[in-house]
Design a protein around this motif. Structure first.
Motif, mmCIF file in Angstrom:
data_model
loop_
_atom_site.group_PDB
_atom_site.id
_atom_site.type_symbol
_atom_site.label_atom_id
_atom_site.label_comp_id
_atom_site.label_asym_id
_atom_site.label_seq_id
_atom_site.Cartn_x
_atom_site.Cartn_y
_atom_site.Cartn_z
ATOM 1 N N GLY A 1 0.680 -1.294 -0.045
ATOM 2 C CA GLY A 1 0.084 0.025 0.077
ATOM 3 C C GLY A 1 0.789 1.215 0.021
ATOM 4 N N ILE A 2 0.052 2.433 -0.279
ATOM 5 C CA ILE A 2 0.994 3.595 -0.615
ATOM 6 C C ILE A 2 1.452 4.312 0.933
ATOM 7 N N LYS A 3 0.643 4.031 1.884
ATOM 8 C CA LYS A 3 1.189 4.574 3.256
ATOM 9 C C LYS A 3 2.611 3.779 3.685
ATOM 10 N N SER A 4 2.487 2.687 3.216
ATOM 11 C CA SER A 4 3.781 1.702 3.730
ATOM 12 C C SER A 4 4.863 2.169 2.709
ATOM 13 N N LEU A 5 4.478 2.405 1.463
ATOM 14 C CA LEU A 5 5.648 3.100 0.523
ATOM 15 C C LEU A 5 6.019 4.205 1.079
ATOM 16 N N VAL A 6 5.281 5.172 1.563
ATOM 17 C CA VAL A 6 5.729 6.462 1.897
ATOM 18 C C VAL A 6 6.673 6.307 3.222
ATOM 19 N N LYS A 7 6.430 5.281 3.990
ATOM 20 C CA LYS A 7 7.270 5.222 5.235
ATOM 21 C C LYS A 7 8.695 4.642 4.901
ATOM 22 N N LYS A 8 8.499 3.675 3.809
ATOM 23 C CA LYS A 8 10.068 3.062 3.387
ATOM 24 C C LYS A 8 10.736 4.315 2.582
#
Length: 217
Positions: free
Chosen positions: A49-56
């Motif tokens: 998901g995009i939120k996980s992508l942002v965190k990484k």
């Protein structure tokens, strides 16, 4: 034929979307004067998901919940306008979908990509093929949770053991196993074959039409 339905992951399975995802996230990172990442790095970042992508993608020293939420909202806004700029089906995918349609198999999409983007890409690139098309609406339902996969089976009126799940990451294989679907990996996606086999993929496709052989087993 034993199998009556096929559920597909989207990114890295049906479409190569990495450039649009990476371009959008890098635009956002540049706007905050943060370092950007290569397409190859984003292949590791995607899948949850995009939120996980942002965190990484954010520098670790700067991460906090407020920043993540702010950058996530910015990323959603940027990606919304360019999620179909460079995203294209992998070679052979349309041929496979035509065969499945002719065989009257039920085909669906289940992605961890935000639901609105999943639907936009599917309707743009694959009109009249998939039903239902479902992306991420609730974090609690994110793959590898089997919840939405089982909902799709119920909607399609098929049993889990009559259904394949086709994906390119360990998350997809775990989803299939958790829902008692046949886990099928693809070699052309964002992860390597070893990850798929180690997670429990029963078959690995080297070309989309290889799926037809799996359906006949």
């Amino acid at each position: 034929m034993k199998y009556k339905a096929v559920i597909f992951d989207l990114d890295g399975t049906l479409v190569n979307s990495i450039e649009d995802i990476a371009d959008a996230m890098n635009i956002v990172l540049k706007s905050y004067s943060y370092p950007t990442h290569s397409y190859e790095t984003y292949q590791i970042f995607v899948g949850s998901g995009i939120k996980s992508l942002v965190k990484k993608a954010l520098p670790a020293v700067h991460i906090n919940d407020s920043l993540i939420n702010t950058v996530f909202n910015t990323m959603m806004s940027v990606y919304r306008n360019q999620c179909t700029n460079k995203t294209k089906p992998y070679p052979g995918i349309i041929d496979l979908l035509d065969v499945l349609k002719n065989k009257q198999l039920k085909i669906s999409i289940l992605s961890n990509k935000a639901d609105e983007f999943t639907k936009k890409i599917a309707s743009t690139l694959f009109p009249d093929y998939f039903n239902p098309v479902l992306g991420l609406k609730f974090e609690a339902h994110k793959k590898p949770s089997p919840i939405v996969a089982l909902q799709i089976c119920k909607e399609l009126q098929v049993k889990p053991d009559e259904t394949l799940y086709v994906g390119d990451t360990s998350i997809d294989i775990q989803t299939a196993l958790n829902a008692n679907l046949l886990p099928v990996g693809v070699s052309w996606g964002f992860r390597d074959i070893k990850e798929l086999r180690d997670t429990g993929a029963k078959h690995i496709l080297n070309h989309p039409l290889d799926l037809i052989k799996v359906l006949q087993t």
